[in-house]
Design an enzyme around this catalytic site. Sequence first.
Site, PDB file in Angstrom:
ATOM      1  N   GLU A 180       5.972  34.887 110.912  1.00 53.02           N
ATOM      2  CA  GLU A 180       6.159  35.819 112.019  1.00 53.02           C
ATOM      3  C   GLU A 180       6.859  37.110 111.601  1.00 53.02           C
ATOM      4  O   GLU A 180       7.370  37.856 112.436  1.00 53.02           O
ATOM      5  CB  GLU A 180       6.909  35.119 113.148  1.00 53.02           C
ATOM      6  CG  GLU A 180       6.121  33.930 113.669  1.00 53.02           C
ATOM      7  CD  GLU A 180       6.794  33.187 114.803  1.00 53.02           C
ATOM      8  OE1 GLU A 180       7.930  33.545 115.163  1.00 53.02           O
ATOM      9  OE2 GLU A 180       6.170  32.256 115.337  1.00 53.02           O
ATOM     10  N   ASP A 208      15.520  29.737 118.113  1.00 52.53           N
ATOM     11  CA  ASP A 208      14.497  28.745 118.440  1.00 52.53           C
ATOM     12  C   ASP A 208      14.680  27.626 117.432  1.00 52.53           C
ATOM     13  O   ASP A 208      14.333  27.760 116.261  1.00 52.53           O
ATOM     14  CB  ASP A 208      13.091  29.334 118.353  1.00 52.53           C
ATOM     15  CG  ASP A 208      12.006  28.268 118.550  1.00 52.53           C
ATOM     16  OD1 ASP A 208      12.346  27.121 118.924  1.00 52.53           O
ATOM     17  OD2 ASP A 208      10.819  28.580 118.329  1.00 52.53           O
ATOM     18  N   LYS A 225       3.433  30.486 126.702  1.00 51.72           N
ATOM     19  CA  LYS A 225       2.398  30.654 125.689  1.00 51.72           C
ATOM     20  C   LYS A 225       1.056  30.351 126.344  1.00 51.72           C
ATOM     21  O   LYS A 225       0.805  29.214 126.749  1.00 51.72           O
ATOM     22  CB  LYS A 225       2.632  29.703 124.509  1.00 51.72           C
ATOM     23  CG  LYS A 225       3.877  30.013 123.686  1.00 51.72           C
ATOM     24  CD  LYS A 225       4.082  28.964 122.610  1.00 51.72           C
ATOM     25  CE  LYS A 225       5.244  29.322 121.683  1.00 51.72           C
ATOM     26  NZ  LYS A 225       5.526  28.231 120.714  1.00 51.72           N
ATOM     27  N   GLU A 257      16.285  28.039 122.268  1.00 49.27           N
ATOM     28  CA  GLU A 257      14.996  27.446 122.612  1.00 49.27           C
ATOM     29  C   GLU A 257      14.834  26.091 121.929  1.00 49.27           C
ATOM     30  O   GLU A 257      15.196  25.937 120.758  1.00 49.27           O
ATOM     31  CB  GLU A 257      13.882  28.400 122.177  1.00 49.27           C
ATOM     32  CG  GLU A 257      12.477  27.932 122.454  1.00 49.27           C
ATOM     33  CD  GLU A 257      11.452  28.895 121.874  1.00 49.27           C
ATOM     34  OE1 GLU A 257      10.351  28.436 121.521  1.00 49.27           O
ATOM     35  OE2 GLU A 257      11.758  30.112 121.755  1.00 49.27           O
TER      36      GLU A 257
END
Length: 431
Positions: free
Chosen positions: A205, A242, A335, A283
């Site tokens: 990412e 996360d 998502k 998260e």
Amino acid sequence: MATIEAVGAREILDSRGNPTVEVEVLLDDGTFARAAVPSGASTGAYEANERRDGDKGRYGGKGVEQAVEAVIEEVGPALVGHDAHEQRIIDRVMLDLDGTPTKSRLGANAILGVSLAVAKAAASAADLPLFRYLGGPNAHVLPVPMMNIVNGGAHADTGVAIQEFMIAPVGAASFREALRWGAETYHALKSVLKQRGLATGLGDEGGFAPDLPSNKDALDLIVEAIGKTGFAVGSDIALALDVAATEFHGADGYDFEGSKRSAEWMTGYYEGLVSEYPLVSIEDPLSEDDWDGWQHITNALGGKLQLVGDDLFVTNPERLQKGIDLSAGNSMLVKVNQIGSLTETLDAVDLAHRNGFSTMMSHRSGETEDTTIADLAVAVGSGQIKTGAPARSERVAKYNQLLRIEEELDDAAVYAGAKAFPRSAGFTGRA
């Protein structure tokens, strides 16, 4: 009325070099739109099912020719003649055609590609930007970019268990300024890593993936990088995690930093982090099936920061309702490919907001140049978007689209900033 005249699809590559589905929709007035479907690396067990070919001799079994064929041979003919503006009807036709609870027959990647392409075509036919078409006249809030600048877990081949270490430019006055702050911190972090002799290779990412002794080391490096930019840690740029705890959870607990840990121990660990660092969001701190643990951590920390369910809720209204009923978590990651259609995504967001849960729009680790989630974040007023580091074009494409939206909104644009995290109001951070 603009009706669907043709639906096409093809196999393309995502940002990890794996195949994914791209769908094109043509309306009878000549309007054309295209959408591409993302794919995750760490996926929840309760997500809708992607359809993969399974032929090991082609893309290692990850091809999507069957999903493409399903769009062309089944979905397209079923939708020709339908009004493109009737999104709920169109999605229902596809769900009925699939006939399974997990979209496993046609594939969630096939259904979602069509769902998003139809919405984009309908917006274009109405001569409206997608965020305005989906969100109406009140869509005006730009989200805080939750930038994943250190990658661990399933997104990087290192010893760092936590999957994402994020920065949140909460003190900026606009999205444009927030993006600059985030990019400057990202580059400052690269300098810090180089000075320490640490690797500056990138994860899926766009974040850096250094091999560090512990998870706290990643937080310390980010705090140092923020300091080098001159921004205030906490009030200008806050932190978020996360954990993706499902990835290291087994029958006998959590395999974390070399030891087996209980949900209670993990909660205590997070309490320590919250007291030491300006964290506004965690998260998936616990596993997708650890409902008791989620209740415990929500009771302990839910009043202090955002506890986001990703694998826990998988953008599914039924899973989310269970969390609401049990007081497990207080925020939902969004998502679109977890649930597999636009209207189901919108229903899940609506349920979250009606019950006091915040939402964070999110990309997947396997992304494309498609920018739909940027428009969707503004349309539903999430106030937060997670779409990677300010690097790699498939991540930056979403940020650039948000810049365009902010410019189009002009004086009506409002940047969510610290108001996106009301539970964290008043934290002081660490100097």
